[in-house]
Design an enzyme around this catalytic site. Sequence first.
Site, PDB file in Angstrom:
ATOM      1  CE1 TYR A 191       2.650  -8.501   2.007  1.00  0.00           C
ATOM      2  CE2 TYR A 191       3.834  -7.233   1.727  1.00  0.00           C
ATOM      3  CZ  TYR A 191       3.055  -7.441   1.295  1.00  0.00           C
ATOM      4  OH  TYR A 191       1.751  -6.606   0.880  1.00  0.00           O
ATOM      5  CB  THR A 249      -1.120   0.108   1.229  1.00  0.00           C
ATOM      6  OG1 THR A 249      -1.844  -1.146   1.119  1.00  0.00           O
ATOM      7  CG2 THR A 249      -1.997   1.351   0.476  1.00  0.00           C
ATOM      8  CE  LYS A 263       1.041  -7.301   5.139  1.00  0.00           C
ATOM      9  NZ  LYS A 263      -0.128  -7.774   3.491  1.00  0.00           N
TER      10      LYS A 263
END
Length: 296
Positions: free
Chosen positions: A135, A47, A163
């Site tokens: 990630y 993001t 994550k």
Amino acid sequence: MTLFSGLSAFSITPTDAAGRVDREALSGLLERIRSAGASSIGLLGSTGGYAFLSREERRHAVETAIASVGGRIPVIVGVGALRTDEAEALARDAKAAGADGLLLAPMSYTPLTEEEVFQHMAAVAKAGDLPLCIYNNPGTTRFVFSDDLIARLAEVPNIAAIKMPLPADGDFRREIARLHARTPAGFPIGYSGDWGAAESLLAGGAAWYSVVAGLLPAEALALTRAAMAGNRAEAERLDQAFQPLWDLFKEFGSFRVMYAIAGLLGLSDAAPPRPILPLRPADIARVEAALDRVKG
């Protein structure tokens, strides 16, 4: 709670057309997250457009974050890069600036093997010398972490959490139980993919790594608290209010939608970095209607 638990709010990184960080706008976004009561800030994640920024501008973003909110809310910094030495340098930069934790995705142009990803992540974890969250973002990286690789990485010093993307079969409980059986006790398993947040937390996920919380932290925190308290009825009610926004995330990609939200809320007039194009006016109007639904 650990560093990698609760609501981690991922901010956009406002920049000008040349990719220079708008420090004032970024500071305002991060203070807004802090004051809402999120558990942590995710800086320079997907993001945050980390792949579009130079090392210098990424350092400026981290320095801005620490100057603005450091010591008052944990800051987790994304340090992904194509080259291992570049990611190591970014990890050292983040630690020197005062980051609390790191986030690392295996970026690539040439598809990577499991051994290449293992060695890459172990090297960056050592260089950064901070708690690091794996990630697992196959939608972007096209690399899927096997259970064997996750288990192996979970034993590496400084690698402290993962994550995860939303499970293809939607069975969070089974996946969480399976991964807990392969990782050390207390190894937090959290999820991204905002439209699965309620179910992941209700199933025992440790964290929601949230896109929407970067701009709507109070609303995302209400959903997080309801789900983590096991209040399914309230969590589902709040999730339903987000549904039109989740649909837009799926249709356009959350990155584009977040820039539209920032403009509608008067928080930033930055455009997404090229070649990403802003949404069309008609689609921005749909975002505005979805925002009205969330805000009730």
